[in-house]
Design a protein around this motif. Structure first.
Motif, PDB file in Angstrom:
ATOM      1  N   LEU A  61       0.855  -1.190   0.000  1.00 44.64           N
ATOM      2  CA  LEU A  61       0.000   0.000   0.000  1.00 44.64           C
ATOM      3  C   LEU A  61       0.893   1.243   0.000  1.00 44.64           C
ATOM      4  CD1 LEU A  61      -2.633   1.661   0.452  1.00 44.64           C
ATOM      5  CD2 LEU A  61      -2.235   1.367   2.902  1.00 44.64           C
ATOM      6  N   ALA A  62       0.598   2.149  -0.901  1.00 45.18           N
ATOM      7  CA  ALA A  62       1.314   3.424  -0.900  1.00 45.18           C
ATOM      8  C   ALA A  62       0.305   4.560  -0.984  1.00 45.18           C
ATOM      9  CB  ALA A  62       2.281   3.479  -2.081  1.00 45.18           C
ATOM     10  N   ALA A  63       0.332   5.432   0.011  1.00 47.65           N
ATOM     11  CA  ALA A  63      -0.476   6.647  -0.034  1.00 47.65           C
ATOM     12  C   ALA A  63       0.501   7.792  -0.201  1.00 47.65           C
ATOM     13  CB  ALA A  63      -1.284   6.808   1.249  1.00 47.65           C
ATOM     14  N   GLU A  64       0.212   8.672  -1.170  1.00 46.52           N
ATOM     15  CA  GLU A  64       1.174   9.745  -1.441  1.00 46.52           C
ATOM     16  C   GLU A  64       0.508  11.104  -1.429  1.00 46.52           C
ATOM     17  OE1 GLU A  64       2.754   8.482  -5.169  1.00 46.52           O
ATOM     18  OE2 GLU A  64       3.461   6.630  -4.232  1.00 46.52           O
ATOM     19  N   GLY A  65       0.971  11.945  -0.533  1.00 44.73           N
ATOM     20  CA  GLY A  65       0.511  13.335  -0.485  1.00 44.73           C
ATOM     21  C   GLY A  65      -0.987  13.500  -0.361  1.00 44.73           C
ATOM     22  N   ILE A  66      -1.601  12.694   0.519  1.00 43.44           N
ATOM     23  CA  ILE A  66      -3.062  12.743   0.648  1.00 43.44           C
ATOM     24  C   ILE A  66      -3.491  14.010   1.391  1.00 43.44           C
ATOM     25  CG2 ILE A  66      -5.114  11.549   1.502  1.00 43.44           C
ATOM     26  CD1 ILE A  66      -3.617   9.984  -0.615  1.00 43.44           C
TER      27      ILE A  66
ATOM     28  N   ALA B 152      -6.620  15.559  -2.751  1.00 40.83           N
ATOM     29  CA  ALA B 152      -5.405  15.468  -3.572  1.00 40.83           C
ATOM     30  C   ALA B 152      -4.591  14.271  -3.121  1.00 40.83           C
ATOM     31  CB  ALA B 152      -4.580  16.748  -3.425  1.00 40.83           C
ATOM     32  N   GLY B 153      -3.648  13.858  -3.966  1.00 37.07           N
ATOM     33  CA  GLY B 153      -2.785  12.740  -3.626  1.00 37.07           C
ATOM     34  C   GLY B 153      -3.166  11.486  -4.387  1.00 37.07           C
ATOM     35  N   ALA B 154      -2.458  10.399  -4.103  1.00 31.32           N
ATOM     36  CA  ALA B 154      -2.710   9.150  -4.823  1.00 31.32           C
ATOM     37  C   ALA B 154      -2.641   7.963  -3.877  1.00 31.32           C
ATOM     38  CB  ALA B 154      -1.677   8.977  -5.943  1.00 31.32           C
ATOM     39  N   ILE B 155      -3.505   6.987  -4.141  1.00 33.36           N
ATOM     40  CA  ILE B 155      -3.488   5.725  -3.389  1.00 33.36           C
ATOM     41  C   ILE B 155      -3.116   4.629  -4.372  1.00 33.36           C
ATOM     42  CG2 ILE B 155      -4.879   4.049  -2.113  1.00 33.36           C
ATOM     43  CD1 ILE B 155      -4.758   6.539  -0.549  1.00 33.36           C
ATOM     44  N   ARG B 156      -2.114   3.831  -4.024  1.00 40.30           N
ATOM     45  CA  ARG B 156      -1.773   2.682  -4.855  1.00 40.30           C
ATOM     46  C   ARG B 156      -1.813   1.430  -4.013  1.00 40.30           C
ATOM     47  NH1 ARG B 156       0.990   5.972  -8.242  1.00 40.30           N
ATOM     48  NH2 ARG B 156       2.702   6.371  -6.810  1.00 40.30           N
TER      49      ARG B 156
END
Lengths: 278, 362
Positions: free
Chosen positions: B5-10, B58-62
């Motif tokens: 799991l990667a959460a980026e700049g949420i 904003a941001g991205a969830i992978r």
């Protein structure tokens, strides 16, 4: 009564309130109902049955039942949708609309009927438009339905709304994470959870519709055998001096309402007991 | 460990109130990450965004390398255990557990077999046919866990899973959850405000405060080398004293704390000294050895496994020490005594606003 009890002023006040409340309940609520029963069968059951078999009598009862059922069905759908929107959506004007939902309870039903007549009647904007297309709303079943849906609208919204308000929304979120599509969510999770509200709202709507008079008399035209509901029938019969005929239908109507009340109590206490165990 | 799991700049705001202020976090495959923070810090919001239950600003969830931008909650393959369990009332335990399989169109026999398997795993086979309203809190919690695991998700999210239970049940279930997670080998992110829970459940802990992540580290590092004063104060009890670096030691007055070799702060720079109460030792008053400080005992209270001693150092700073009951001083110490204080271990944080002490003081 032990006079010693009245030495205490508090006890006297308490006893007076008790006596007044119960006494007034008998006088104002129960006595009229008893007199109704008395009158209907005063001349014997034979008269009672013959009055029921008069032209228009059974038709009025059938129409009343049909309108009440249709009203309940329509409000189950639009009332539930409204309850959903008011509890689950956030939009500007939500509080205003929420307050407006109760308007049918505040407006005199005759005024409601009059307003519908002005809109859908032969001179009304919508009435003209529909009339040109050979659709007649007033003085027919659809007109009655419109009136009844209007008058009973708040019941379903409030009954379902109360259940929705208290039901935790996380069950729906849980269903989403478990892969449920929105329609599965509604039928498998939401609908079962609002069932009690739907049942209570249906009973209230149905019984209110059974006795609806004010709006009905304006929009129906009171056409015997066609648009005359049971309450209108009672009123017409009484006006023409046929007290027995009016009583016969009146007692059936009262009986039906009473049964619905009993049924509602049964459903609700049944639920209460179940929750008590759990 | 490859991140599952990667959460980026949420980022997320509710109205004008920012709740998440650019949060980034990665959880390795098979790892259990604890998201620890006070209530209102945004940790549950982050969890819901990962699950796709609420939209982010904003941001991205992978998840498993795949961008979740346009993937709805029901297609993310994420198991979610809710704080209030969110079980379906009027359904049995088995029906609850099999729900995810049912809405996916798995046939009844297979559903039942699979549900039975998972119920075995959480030890609820006996209760399979009971309605969920008749279960105890601990049993409901296990149903919620079983239900989330039944559809074999690749990621398990738990939102304060134990907060509704009483202490004894909570401690037992904590171990059970951890055991099940390791057995299944699933990647997990658990939200909690309870530091003990975070330490026991988390392979690593991410400490959150006011919409930001303050530190991500193993439980031991978070406790022994907190990255910020907030982390130090939030995780466990702590003494924070003003101090300065000198020759590999941090000094607060005459109290010296030995630093690790690789600490980067220059001599003379101001620091906050972080001292855990159990890392302070007390000695009878007498000639102070180098690095020790004199202090007066303000109060002593007995707390079962240890004594809690409130002190005032000779520089006037309050200091709390915890002495094990077996400590040589434990039997004799009393209010009003003078003692010597020794710091067994501690850590420092740079203090840009610290008072610059004159050189000769060192």
């Amino acid at each position: 009564m032990d006079p010693g009890r009245f030495r205490n002023l508090d006890a006297l006040v308490r006893w007076s309130v008790f006596a007044a409340a119960i006494g007034l309940f008998f006088l104002l609520i129960l006595l009229p109902l008893v007199s109704l029963n008395g009158y209907a069968v005063r001349e014997g059951f034979g008269i009672f049955w013959s009055r029921l078999r008069e032209p228009g009598a059974l038709g009025a009862l059938r129409l009343t039942a049909a309108v009440a059922l249709a009203t309940t069905a329509v409000n189950s759908v639009i009332g539930t949708a409204m309850a959903f929107v008011l509890t689950r959506y956030r939009f500007p004007g939500r509080r205003a609309i929420n307050a407006l939902v109760d308007i049918p309870l505040a407006i005199p039903t005759v005024v409601t009927g009059f307003a519908l007549l002005l809109l859908y009647g032969p001179m009304g904007v919508l009435g003209k438009f529909l009339g040109e297309r050979e659709i007649q709303v007033m003085f027919s079943f659809p007109g009655l339905l419109l009136g009844h849906v209007f008058v009973t609208f708040p019941f379903m919204v409030r009954a379902v709304g109360a259940v929705l308000e208290s039901a935790p929304r996380s069950a729906e979120d849980a269903a989403r994470t478990l892969g449920a599509k929105e329609w599965q969510l509604f039928f498998l999770v939401t609908l079962p959870s609002i069932k009690e509200g739907l049942v209570a709202g249906s009973f209230l709507t149905f019984s209110r519709s059974l006795g609806e008079f004010g709006a009905s008399i304006m929009v129906s035209g009171n056409l015997v055998g066609r648009t005359q509901t049971a309450p209108l029938y009672i009123f017409s019969r009484f006006n023409t001096g046929d007290v027995e005929g009016a009583s016969a239908i009146a007692i059936l109507l009262a009986l039906a309402s009473f049964l619905i009340l009993l049924l509602l109590q049964f459903v609700q206490t049944g639920r209460g007991v179940h929750e008590g165990i759990a | 460990m490859t991140p599952h799991l990667a959460a980026e700049g949420i980022r997320k705001s509710f109205g004008r109130k920012p709740v998440l202020d650019g949060v980034s976090i990665t959880v390795g495959t098979g790892e259990m990450m604890a998201l620890l923070g006070p209530s209102g810090c945004g940790k549950s919001t982050l969890l819901r965004i990962v699950a796709g239950l609420i939209p982010k600003d904003a941001g991205a969830i992978r998840i498993a390398g795949r961008d979740m931008e346009s993937v709805p909650a029901r297609q993310r393959g994420v198991g979610f255990v809710f704080q209030d369990y969110a079980l379906f009332p009027r359904m049995t335990v088995r029906e609850n557990v099999a729900f995810g399989l049912r809405v996916r169109g798995v046939e009844a026999l297979e559903r039942s077999r699979k549900a039975g398997e998972i119920l075995d795993l959480v030890g609820l086979s006996e209760e399979a046919n009971r309605p969920v309203d008749r279960l105890s809190g601990g049993q409901r919690q296990r149903v919620a866990l079983a239900r989330a695991l039944a559809m074999e998700p690749s990621l398990l999210l738990l939102d304060e899973p134990l907060s509704a239970l009483d202490v004894k049940v909570r401690e037992r279930l904590r171990r059970e959850i951890k055991a099940v997670q390791k057995k299944v080998g699933i990647t997990a992110l658990v939200v909690t405000h309870d530091q003990e829970e975070a330490m026991e459940l988390g392979d690593r802990i991410a400490v959150m405060n006011e919409g930001r992540i303050e530190q991500v580290a193993t439980p031991r590092e978070v406790y022994q080398e907190p990255a910020t004063e907030f982390v130090a104060r939030f995780v466990g009890e702590v003494n924070v004293l003003p101090g300065q670096m000198y020759h590999g030691y941090a000094y607060s007055g005459s109290l010296a704390i030995r630093m690790a070799e690789n600490q980067p702060l220059r001599d003379g720079s101001s620091v906050k000294v972080i001292l855990r109460p159990e890392d302070i030792s007390l000695h009878p008053a007498g000639t102070a050895e180098a690095g020790q400080s004199q202090a007066d005992v303000g109060s002593v209270s007995f707390q079962g496994t240890h004594l809690r001693v409130e002190l005032a150092t000779e520089e006037g700073y309050p200091l709390t020490a915890l002495l094990l009951r077996s400590h040589p001083m434990a039997g004799k110490i009393a209010e009003g005594d003078a003692v010597r204080v020794e710091a067994l271990r501690g850590s420092v944080l740079p203090d840009p606003f610290g008072k610059k002490e004159p050189e000769y003081y060192l």
